[in-house]
Design an enzyme around this catalytic site. Structure first.
Site, mmCIF file in Angstrom:
data_model
loop_
_atom_site.group_PDB
_atom_site.id
_atom_site.type_symbol
_atom_site.label_atom_id
_atom_site.label_comp_id
_atom_site.label_asym_id
_atom_site.label_seq_id
_atom_site.Cartn_x
_atom_site.Cartn_y
_atom_site.Cartn_z
ATOM 1 N N GLU A 32 0.829 -1.196 0.000
ATOM 2 C CA GLU A 32 0.000 0.000 0.000
ATOM 3 C C GLU A 32 0.867 1.251 0.000
ATOM 4 O O GLU A 32 1.851 1.340 0.742
ATOM 5 C CB GLU A 32 -0.910 -0.003 1.229
ATOM 6 C CG GLU A 32 -1.864 1.193 1.279
ATOM 7 C CD GLU A 32 -2.918 1.024 2.350
ATOM 8 O OE1 GLU A 32 -3.668 0.024 2.274
ATOM 9 O OE2 GLU A 32 -2.981 1.865 3.259
ATOM 10 N N ALA A 66 -8.551 11.549 4.145
ATOM 11 C CA ALA A 66 -9.789 11.788 4.890
ATOM 12 C C ALA A 66 -10.656 12.809 4.167
ATOM 13 O O ALA A 66 -10.190 13.841 3.697
ATOM 14 C CB ALA A 66 -9.461 12.297 6.296
ATOM 15 N N ALA A 142 -19.608 1.231 3.889
ATOM 16 C CA ALA A 142 -18.846 0.447 2.920
ATOM 17 C C ALA A 142 -19.673 -0.656 2.273
ATOM 18 O O ALA A 142 -19.477 -0.973 1.092
ATOM 19 C CB ALA A 142 -17.609 -0.139 3.590
#
Length: 311
Positions: A32, A66, A142
């Protein structure tokens, strides 16, 4: 001299074959990254990608800030990976501060750019410490996002899992129930939040299996390059930092090379114990640096394609 049982046991471990000897390298790994803010950070990112690519990762993912604060930079980074490398690029996508139509447009853009893998997340609110509030015309979480993405395009989808329970969850059981909803909606796998003790993952894996979850749950590994920063991050995401870890990093604030050696040792030991428990898939939070993740993969027996291990 009389040795106690603990001394004999410790001596036995010390005299046995090295902890990482003769590992098969039968791993699937993924890495990642986060989208770079500056030219220097972009150079560092691409250096990390070039270093880790020969290990043949299953995919590489790029985070989403964010409140969608890095939306454009995330898209540009993922699109470049898809365009210029042989890697499967996965884009993070969240529900925060965007309508369904806006999120659907982003998903369409990824599909058009050749991106076939999405990491679907509820996402963090724009201001730290505040509660998540769904957009009035947006996805509520989600699970809804996964369902919406699957209706849009046949994406491969990864979702998040929380071995120590999401901070906003009403209970550990409700958190497991939410994970099952995400997977039942069409997600392929779950990637966990970072953790620091193998038992944390094994307990969670057993709990998920008992709840009827059959999809792969991939441990997320965070090598600790900055102990203070990880303490702050852990407090926000409900991750326990063992007391022994603080003692091991004590006195290393001004010794970055020594700190990196300690960090690599601890993360490699965690991965070795997970491997001993049957784990063969690992997701590394690289922080856009390759050295620690590469070293851990090497210790676990993974080698660049075409490079055979010596006997």
């Amino acid at each position: 001299m009389t040795l106690s049982f603990p001394s004999v046991e410790e001596a036995r471990r010390a005299l046995e074959a090295p902890l990482y000897a003769d590992l098969a390298g039968d791993l699937n790994v993924s890495f990642e990254f986060f989208p770079p803010k500056t030219e220097k950070m972009e150079d560092q990112l691409w250096s990390a990608i070039e270093t880790l690519t020969p290990l043949g990762p299953k995919f590489v993912s790029v985070t989403y800030g964010a409140g969608g604060s890095t939306r454009e930079r995330t898209h540009n980074t993922v699109a470049r990976i898809a365009r210029e490398t042989s890697l499967q690029a996965a884009a993070h996508l969240t529900c925060v501060a965007a309508s369904r139509a806006e999120i659907d447009d982003v998903a369409d853009c990824y599909w058009e750019a050749g991106v076939r893998h999405i990491v679907a997340l509820r996402g963090d609110p724009p201001e730290a410490g505040t509660k998540f509030v769904p957009h009035p015309d947006g996805y509520q979480g989600a699970a809804e996002l996964v369902e919406g993405l699957m209706k849009r395009h046949p994406f491969e989808i990864s979702v998040a899992a929380y071995p120590e329970t999401h901070p906003d969850a009403a209970s550990a059981q409700s958190d497991i129930d939410n994970l099952k909803r995400k997977l039942d909606a069409g997600a392929t796998r779950a990637i966990t939040q970072f953790f620091f003790e193998p038992e944390t993952f094994f307990r969670f894996r057993d709990t998920a299996a008992a709840a009827g979850i059959t999809a792969d749950i991939i441990p997320g590994i965070m090598p600790v390059s900055n102990f203070g920063a990880v303490q702050r991050m852990s407090a926000m995401c409900n991750t326990d930092v063992p007391g022994w870890m603080g003692k091991l990093f004590e006195g290393l604030d001004d010794l970055p090379a020594a700190r990196q050696l300690v960090s690599g040792t601890l993360a490699a030991e965690l991965c070795r114990k997970l491997y001993a428990g049957g784990v063969r898939d690992f997701h590394f939070y690289t922080l856009n640096r390759a050295e620690l993740s590469y070293a851990i993969c090497h210790l676990l027996g993974l080698r660049p394609a075409g490079l055979e291990k010596t006997a």
